[in-house]
Write an enzyme that holds these catalytic residues in place. Structure first.
Site, short mmCIF file in Angstrom:
data_model
loop_
_atom_site.label_atom_id
_atom_site.label_comp_id
_atom_site.label_asym_id
_atom_site.label_seq_id
_atom_site.Cartn_x
_atom_site.Cartn_y
_atom_site.Cartn_z
N LEU A 36 16.20 39.91 37.72
CA LEU A 36 15.79 40.74 38.86
C LEU A 36 14.57 41.59 38.50
O LEU A 36 13.62 41.69 39.30
CB LEU A 36 16.96 41.62 39.31
CG LEU A 36 18.09 40.87 40.02
CD1 LEU A 36 19.38 41.69 40.00
CD2 LEU A 36 17.70 40.52 41.45
N ARG A 58 27.89 46.79 37.19
CA ARG A 58 28.93 46.94 36.16
C ARG A 58 29.66 45.61 35.97
O ARG A 58 29.62 44.73 36.84
CB ARG A 58 29.95 48.04 36.54
CG ARG A 58 31.10 47.71 37.49
CD ARG A 58 30.74 47.24 38.83
NE ARG A 58 31.69 46.70 39.76
CZ ARG A 58 31.88 45.41 39.98
NH1 ARG A 58 31.32 44.49 39.25
NH2 ARG A 58 32.67 45.02 40.94
N SER A 64 40.51 47.55 36.67
CA SER A 64 40.06 47.34 38.04
C SER A 64 40.18 45.87 38.44
O SER A 64 40.32 45.55 39.62
CB SER A 64 38.67 47.93 38.27
OG SER A 64 37.68 47.02 37.91
N ARG A 91 24.07 45.77 42.10
CA ARG A 91 23.62 46.31 43.38
C ARG A 91 22.12 46.57 43.24
O ARG A 91 21.71 47.33 42.36
CB ARG A 91 24.38 47.61 43.62
CG ARG A 91 24.45 48.02 45.03
CD ARG A 91 25.53 49.07 45.22
NE ARG A 91 26.86 48.51 45.44
CZ ARG A 91 27.99 49.18 45.27
NH1 ARG A 91 27.97 50.42 44.85
NH2 ARG A 91 29.15 48.59 45.51
N GLU A 149 28.24 38.73 41.66
CA GLU A 149 28.04 39.21 43.03
C GLU A 149 26.82 40.12 43.06
O GLU A 149 26.75 41.09 42.30
CB GLU A 149 29.26 39.99 43.53
CG GLU A 149 29.05 40.45 44.98
CD GLU A 149 30.18 41.32 45.52
OE1 GLU A 149 31.15 40.77 46.06
OE2 GLU A 149 30.07 42.56 45.38
N HIS A 165 32.28 55.26 51.38
CA HIS A 165 33.31 54.88 50.42
C HIS A 165 34.10 56.13 49.98
O HIS A 165 35.32 56.12 49.90
CB HIS A 165 32.65 54.23 49.21
CG HIS A 165 33.61 53.70 48.20
ND1 HIS A 165 34.33 52.55 48.42
CD2 HIS A 165 33.99 54.16 46.99
CE1 HIS A 165 35.11 52.34 47.37
NE2 HIS A 165 34.93 53.29 46.49
P1 0O2 Z 1 35.20 46.86 44.77
O1 0O2 Z 1 36.21 47.89 44.43
O2 0O2 Z 1 33.88 47.47 45.28
O3 0O2 Z 1 34.98 45.87 43.70
P2 0O2 Z 1 33.63 37.49 51.61
O4 0O2 Z 1 32.40 36.64 51.85
O5 0O2 Z 1 34.32 37.94 52.88
O6 0O2 Z 1 34.60 36.98 50.59
P3 0O2 Z 1 32.05 39.75 51.50
O7 0O2 Z 1 32.17 39.80 52.98
O8 0O2 Z 1 30.69 39.41 50.91
O9 0O2 Z 1 33.12 38.77 50.90
O10 0O2 Z 1 32.38 41.10 50.91
P4 0O2 Z 1 33.66 41.99 51.03
O11 0O2 Z 1 34.78 41.35 50.25
O12 0O2 Z 1 33.92 42.41 52.43
O13 0O2 Z 1 33.14 43.24 50.23
C1 0O2 Z 1 32.58 43.08 48.94
C2 0O2 Z 1 32.09 44.43 48.48
O14 0O2 Z 1 31.10 44.94 49.40
C3 0O2 Z 1 33.15 45.51 48.45
O15 0O2 Z 1 33.84 45.48 47.26
C4 0O2 Z 1 32.32 46.77 48.56
O16 0O2 Z 1 31.69 47.05 47.32
C5 0O2 Z 1 31.26 46.35 49.54
N1 0O2 Z 1 31.69 46.63 50.93
C6 0O2 Z 1 32.10 45.75 51.85
N2 0O2 Z 1 32.40 46.36 53.01
C7 0O2 Z 1 32.20 47.68 52.82
C8 0O2 Z 1 32.34 48.85 53.65
O17 0O2 Z 1 32.74 48.80 54.80
N3 0O2 Z 1 32.02 50.05 53.08
C9 0O2 Z 1 31.56 50.14 51.80
N4 0O2 Z 1 31.27 51.36 51.33
N5 0O2 Z 1 31.45 49.08 50.98
C10 0O2 Z 1 31.74 47.86 51.48
P5 0O2 Z 1 35.44 45.65 47.31
O18 0O2 Z 1 36.02 44.33 47.57
O19 0O2 Z 1 35.81 46.74 48.23
O20 0O2 Z 1 35.86 46.02 45.88
#
Ligand code: 0O2
Length: 214
Positions: A36, A58, A64, A91, A149, A165
């Site tokens: 990147l 990370r 986790s 990110r 990711e 969040h």
């Molecule tokens: P953590 O604790 O951050 O590791 P899919 O294609 O459906 O399988 P998608 O749609 O790309 O997957 O993503 P998903 O599973 O909805 O969300 C992946 C990550 O994006 C989340 O990690 C969050 O980091 C971020 N994210 C998604 N939606 C939101 C939201 O509404 N608010 C915020 N703040 N972040 C979001 P996880 O899975 O929560 O776990």
């Protein structure tokens, strides 16, 4: 990690087993970060504009990882762990919305990168207002392919996601709907902010189209 001692042992065996399991993810992190940064430099040298503001990320801790298996209802075993695609996650914070798409195009064209899935929550935001571009990809690390990711978003999108969040966990039931509405309204303001900042950039850089990789 007391909470998951038994699961940890069943999945990874011991500390050394866990360390060895996570090594390719750590290498993948370093490779992706370098890739990147390299793309950022390359784009800057050709187009006098560097799309990346900053990179964070990370490799998930064992705690986790196990937490997520429970949250997502996956099998709490090595099979379940191998289903997770975000053990290594980065990110990328960009300056403007167009930068997200320029960087995405450059990234998926890199040799060795294979895209598994993409979700464009920039053009199609989530109902709560969440915006970001998600790419799940794999890269070669030694003789295996490791999933990574990548979330690409603007500074404004990152601000909203970080604060949302945080607030989400403080969201008590009585005020839930009102808070969700206000968070959604904030996200709408940030859409306008992103548009205005990008318009300013384009006005101040008349040749901005030539700065873009299309
Ligand atoms: P953590 O604790 O951050 O590791 P899919 O294609 O459906 O399988 P998608 O749609 O790309 O997957 O993503 P998903 O599973 O909805 O969300 C992946 C990550 O994006 C989340 O990690 C969050 O980091 C971020 N994210 C998604 N939606 C939101 C939201 O509404 N608010 C915020 N703040 N972040 C979001 P996880 O899975 O929560 O776990």
């Amino acid at each position: 990690m007391k909470k998951y001692d038994k699961d940890f042992e069943n999945i990874f065996g011991d500390e050394l087993g866990c360390h060895q399991f996570l090594l390719p993810y750590r290498r993948a992190y370093l490779i992706m970060e370098a890739m990147l940064n390299g793309l950022n430099d390359e784009i800057k040298s050709f187009y006098e504009h560097s799309p990346i503001h900053s990179i964070k990320g990370r490799v998930k801790t064992p705690e986790s990882i196990i937490d997520k298996l429970y949250r997502r209802g996956f099998e709490v075993s090595m099979n379940g762990v191998l289903e997770l695609t975000d053990i290594c996650g980065l990110r990328v914070i960009c300056k403007y919305v167009d930068d997200i798409y320029d960087l995405r195009a450059a990234l998926i064209a890199q040799p060795g990168v294979e895209v598994i899935r993409e979700s464009d929550y920039v053009r199609n935001p989530k109902p709560n207002g969440y915006r970001s571009y998600h790419i799940i990809l794999t890269i070669p690390v030694g003789n295996q392919r490791v999933p990574v990711e990548i979330q690409i978003r603007t500074i404004a999108m990152d601000m909203w996601a970080s604060l949302e969040h945080n607030l989400y966990y403080k969201n008590d039931h009585e005020k839930k709907e009102e808070i969700e509405l206000r968070l959604f309204q904030c996200s709408q303001m940030l859409v306008l902010l992103d548009e205005e900042m990008e318009d300013l950039y384009k006005e101040l850089n008349e040749n901005w189209k030539e700065h873009r990789i299309g």
